[in-house]
Each structure stands twice: as structure tokens, then as C-alpha cells.
Motif scaffolding. Sequence first.
Motif, PDB file in Angstrom:
ATOM      1  N   HIS A  30       0.841  -1.196   0.000  1.00  0.00           N
ATOM      2  CA  HIS A  30       0.000   0.000   0.000  1.00  0.00           C
ATOM      3  C   HIS A  30       0.866   1.232   0.000  1.00  0.00           C
ATOM      4  CE1 HIS A  30      -2.548  -3.175   1.469  1.00  0.00           C
ATOM      5  NE2 HIS A  30      -3.556  -2.484   1.010  1.00  0.00           N
ATOM      6  N   LYS A  95     -18.359   2.135   0.168  1.00  0.00           N
ATOM      7  CA  LYS A  95     -18.507   0.837   0.806  1.00  0.00           C
ATOM      8  C   LYS A  95     -17.127   0.336   1.186  1.00  0.00           C
ATOM      9  CE  LYS A  95     -19.032  -3.141  -1.447  1.00  0.00           C
ATOM     10  NZ  LYS A  95     -19.597  -4.159  -2.361  1.00  0.00           N
ATOM     11  N   PHE A  96     -17.109  -0.596   2.109  1.00  0.00           N
ATOM     12  CA  PHE A  96     -15.834  -1.157   2.532  1.00  0.00           C
ATOM     13  C   PHE A  96     -15.718  -2.579   2.023  1.00  0.00           C
ATOM     14  CE2 PHE A  96     -16.955   1.936   5.821  1.00  0.00           C
ATOM     15  CZ  PHE A  96     -15.833   2.746   5.761  1.00  0.00           C
ATOM     16  N   THR A  97     -14.599  -2.885   1.436  1.00  0.00           N
ATOM     17  CA  THR A  97     -14.349  -4.277   1.082  1.00  0.00           C
ATOM     18  C   THR A  97     -13.782  -4.955   2.325  1.00  0.00           C
ATOM     19  OG1 THR A  97     -12.153  -3.678   0.327  1.00  0.00           O
ATOM     20  CG2 THR A  97     -13.882  -3.740  -1.323  1.00  0.00           C
ATOM     21  N   LEU A  99     -11.352  -6.434   4.980  1.00  0.00           N
ATOM     22  CA  LEU A  99     -10.016  -5.987   5.358  1.00  0.00           C
ATOM     23  C   LEU A  99      -8.976  -6.999   4.911  1.00  0.00           C
ATOM     24  CD1 LEU A  99     -10.580  -4.657   8.951  1.00  0.00           C
ATOM     25  CD2 LEU A  99      -9.914  -3.359   6.951  1.00  0.00           C
ATOM     26  N   ARG A 134      -9.652   4.861   5.007  1.00  0.00           N
ATOM     27  CA  ARG A 134      -9.109   3.509   5.029  1.00  0.00           C
ATOM     28  C   ARG A 134      -8.821   3.078   3.608  1.00  0.00           C
ATOM     29  NH1 ARG A 134     -11.964   0.121   9.367  1.00  0.00           N
ATOM     30  NH2 ARG A 134     -11.625  -1.483   7.833  1.00  0.00           N
ATOM     31  N   ASP A 136      -9.261   0.229   2.422  1.00  0.00           N
ATOM     32  CA  ASP A 136     -10.219  -0.730   1.874  1.00  0.00           C
ATOM     33  C   ASP A 136     -11.531  -0.044   1.494  1.00  0.00           C
ATOM     34  OD1 ASP A 136     -10.883  -0.140   4.426  1.00  0.00           O
ATOM     35  OD2 ASP A 136     -11.510  -2.154   4.976  1.00  0.00           O
ATOM     36  N   VAL A 138     -14.067   1.757  -0.879  1.00  0.00           N
ATOM     37  CA  VAL A 138     -14.393   1.898  -2.299  1.00  0.00           C
ATOM     38  C   VAL A 138     -15.338   3.090  -2.405  1.00  0.00           C
ATOM     39  CG1 VAL A 138     -15.379   0.814  -4.336  1.00  0.00           C
ATOM     40  CG2 VAL A 138     -14.244  -0.583  -2.618  1.00  0.00           C
ATOM     41  N   LEU A 140     -17.593   5.696  -4.961  1.00  0.00           N
ATOM     42  CA  LEU A 140     -18.224   5.698  -6.286  1.00  0.00           C
ATOM     43  C   LEU A 140     -19.043   6.970  -6.461  1.00  0.00           C
ATOM     44  CD1 LEU A 140     -19.025   4.098  -8.885  1.00  0.00           C
ATOM     45  CD2 LEU A 140     -20.852   3.070  -7.563  1.00  0.00           C
ATOM     46  N   ALA A 158     -15.134   5.320 -10.045  1.00  0.00           N
ATOM     47  CA  ALA A 158     -14.907   4.629  -8.769  1.00  0.00           C
ATOM     48  C   ALA A 158     -13.451   4.714  -8.367  1.00  0.00           C
ATOM     49  CB  ALA A 158     -15.338   3.179  -8.884  1.00  0.00           C
ATOM     50  N   PHE A 160     -10.568   2.768  -5.729  1.00  0.00           N
ATOM     51  CA  PHE A 160     -10.260   1.589  -4.917  1.00  0.00           C
ATOM     52  C   PHE A 160      -8.811   1.691  -4.480  1.00  0.00           C
ATOM     53  CE2 PHE A 160      -8.596  -2.843  -4.894  1.00  0.00           C
ATOM     54  CZ  PHE A 160      -9.388  -3.356  -3.888  1.00  0.00           C
ATOM     55  N   GLN A 161      -8.576   1.443  -3.214  1.00  0.00           N
ATOM     56  CA  GLN A 161      -7.219   1.557  -2.664  1.00  0.00           C
ATOM     57  C   GLN A 161      -6.619   2.925  -2.998  1.00  0.00           C
ATOM     58  OE1 GLN A 161      -5.597  -0.664  -0.800  1.00  0.00           O
ATOM     59  NE2 GLN A 161      -7.006  -2.370  -0.902  1.00  0.00           N
ATOM     60  N   ILE A 165     -10.293   3.677 -10.449  1.00  0.00           N
ATOM     61  CA  ILE A 165     -10.395   2.406 -11.175  1.00  0.00           C
ATOM     62  C   ILE A 165     -10.450   2.734 -12.658  1.00  0.00           C
ATOM     63  CG2 ILE A 165     -11.851   0.391 -11.600  1.00  0.00           C
ATOM     64  CD1 ILE A 165     -12.709   0.524  -8.703  1.00  0.00           C
ATOM     65  N   PRO A 170     -15.185  -3.512 -13.897  1.00  0.00           N
ATOM     66  CA  PRO A 170     -16.070  -3.121 -12.795  1.00  0.00           C
ATOM     67  C   PRO A 170     -17.212  -2.212 -13.257  1.00  0.00           C
ATOM     68  CG  PRO A 170     -13.785  -2.915 -12.121  1.00  0.00           C
ATOM     69  CD  PRO A 170     -13.781  -3.196 -13.600  1.00  0.00           C
TER      70      PRO A 170
ATOM     71  N   PRO B  30     -12.909  -7.654 -11.090  1.00  0.00           N
ATOM     72  CA  PRO B  30     -13.957  -7.271 -12.052  1.00  0.00           C
ATOM     73  C   PRO B  30     -15.343  -7.199 -11.424  1.00  0.00           C
ATOM     74  CG  PRO B  30     -12.526  -8.942 -12.983  1.00  0.00           C
ATOM     75  CD  PRO B  30     -12.123  -8.800 -11.552  1.00  0.00           C
ATOM     76  N   ASN B 121     -17.921  -1.371   9.156  1.00  0.00           N
ATOM     77  CA  ASN B 121     -17.624  -1.516   7.726  1.00  0.00           C
ATOM     78  C   ASN B 121     -18.345  -2.690   7.084  1.00  0.00           C
ATOM     79  OD1 ASN B 121     -16.133  -3.236   9.273  1.00  0.00           O
ATOM     80  ND2 ASN B 121     -14.486  -3.406   7.795  1.00  0.00           N
TER      81      ASN B 121
END
Lengths: 206, 146
Positions: A30, A95-97, A99, A134, A136, A138, A140, A158, A160-161, A165, A170, B30, B121
Motif C-alpha cells: 500500500h 462501501k468497505f471491502t 479488510l 481507510r 479498503d 471503495v 463511487l 470509482a 479503490f485503494q 479504477i 467493474p 472485475p 464496515n
Amino acid sequence: MRARRRRRPGLAVVAAGLLAAACSPYMGRHELQWDSLDQIWRAEASQVKVRNAQSRVFDTSDRLGTLEAVVATFQDLGFQIEVLDEALGIVSGKKFTGLEKPSVGFDPSYVLYDAESLVVFSRTYRSWGPFWHRSDLVRLTVTVRARNEKQLVVRAAAQFQLRPIEAPEPYQAFFRTLEQAMFSERHALGVVTPHPQLVLPLASVR
Amino acid sequence: MRSEVDVRWLPALVLGLALVACASPPQPTPDLLAPDDAQMNLRNMQTRSFDLTDRNQALRGVIAALQDLGFIIERANEPLGLVTGARFAEPRWTDVVGITVTVRPQEGGKMLIRANAIFNNEPITDPQIYQNFFATLERSMFIGRN
């Protein structure tokens, strides 16, 4: 010979220590962003290509209905709405993916990353950052605007990290979900006309 | 007597660690913006249909129900029928519950209300939580009518 062997473990331990300090599995994977200005001009792929992937033209003039479908899509995808402006046609959410966990073994730096905490609340908290978001997360943003009297352009962007994107997949998945939401919305309202679904190349999106 | 540990593998281990440690950052999958099966199952428990035609009245009911549950309203949008709110959650009070509620008119004089909530989260997947919310919402609408 014995003396030489004695030195080697010490060197290796020092090297491993330096490595752990400088490049832990989390740190290595990261990027630290100390300054939000780093985000500016970050896009790597061709702007036209990214814009093409992010945009769709819909054969409808129902802006409000399209925005409602976008909101429904956000809910389907588990996003929490953060910004909503029907006059400007903007919907933003997050939203959070899941961890990240080390795939093998144990990384002490993960201990500081409490799975149940939301953000690092303190400005001075010493961590690998980023301090305000954070990694993680996302994010949008979807905009809906009129292309002409009969068509709307929907564009999704969007992150991410902490990076935009740029891959088209996606966005393709997002627009598939949006089309389904538009269809079910019109179906629920008893609208008999075919649901708006038209994908045009970017060259025609102005 | 030989008490030393053989350390010939240590440089290789350090090199291996370096390779693992400095791998590239995670890339978006994806299906990052695609709904998963769990979310589609959640949709049913998050949705209720009410015998209402007035969207404004339904929105007021939602806001009152969220207030009853201790939420702070963050945004309310009447034209799009959306209310979002958040509250800190017991027992630690450092946890956060966020909720998004949409109100959408349906054919035949029905109003579709959908709520989705997250705990910190993670999406809340317990149907009981949504049942509690809708029970509170029904009571709030009942009180609002009388």
C-alpha cells in the motif's frame, strides 16, 4: 571459519529487521498518501479510454427516474449514499471491502488495524496511513446529465485503494446492475414501454 | 560439540520476505461493482411494501422511526425519497451504525420502503434487525396518522 559463521546470523537478523521496518507486507503493498494533492493528475490510462468505460447513454429523458435507479443500484451493491443532488444529478457513496489479512503468517502491523474500527481518528496517530480514509474504502460517484432531449448520459467513477479504477470490467458490472434496476423500477410502476438501454461509443458522448 | 544453528538459509529467507513484502498493491476485481448473492438475499429482508400513496408522508414516517431509534439524520431528499442516518452503537459506543432508507411509489397504491444498514464496515445481515426497524416504522406511521 567459526568466526565467520558467527557473524552471518547477526547480519541476517539486522537485514530482516531493516526489511520489516522499511517494507512490511502492508507497507509494501500500500502506498502512503500524505498529501491529497497526490491524487491530482494520477490517472494513468488514456482519459478517453477511461471515460468510454465509465459512460453509457440511455434512451430516456426521465432524469429523476434514472437517479432513483442509480440510488437503488447503490443499495444493491451495498454502498452507503453520501452525496445526493437531484438538481445536479450526482450520487456518491462508499462501501468497505473486506479488510486485508496476511495470507501467510502474522504481520504485527495488522494489529494496529482494528477490523472493527472505522478510521484512524487522530491526526497525530502514528500509522502507515492514510489518515483520513481507510485503504479498503471503495468510493463511487455517478452523474446523470441530459445529452439531448431524449437521451441521458450516466457516468460512473470509482476509486479503490485510493486510486481511480481504470479497468472497464467493474464499470460493465455496475451498468448491468443499473440496467436491471431501471427495468425493475419501470416494471414496478407499470410502465409498458421498453426500458432504456443503449450503449453508445464514447465518440458520440458529448 | 556443535551448538551453532546452520544459517545458510537465512539470506534466502530474507530475500523471499523482501519479494513478498514489496508485492504490488491489491487491484480491483472485475466484480467489485457487481452485487453478490448475499446482497441479493439481503434485498428481500430489507424491503417492505406499505399501503400508502403519499411519498412525503412515508418519508416523514421514516424520519420519525429513525429518530425513535436514536439515529441522527444525515441527509433527506424528498424528490428522490431518500433518508440516511447514523448512530453510535452500544455497548462500546465507538461503533457506528449507518442506515440508508429509500421510499419508492409502486403500482396499485403501494409504497416500497427499503432500508440497508451497515455496522462499522460490514453490511448488517441479521433479518431481526430489519424486522425491528420495520416494526418501529409501522408504529411511527400509525402514531403519525392518529
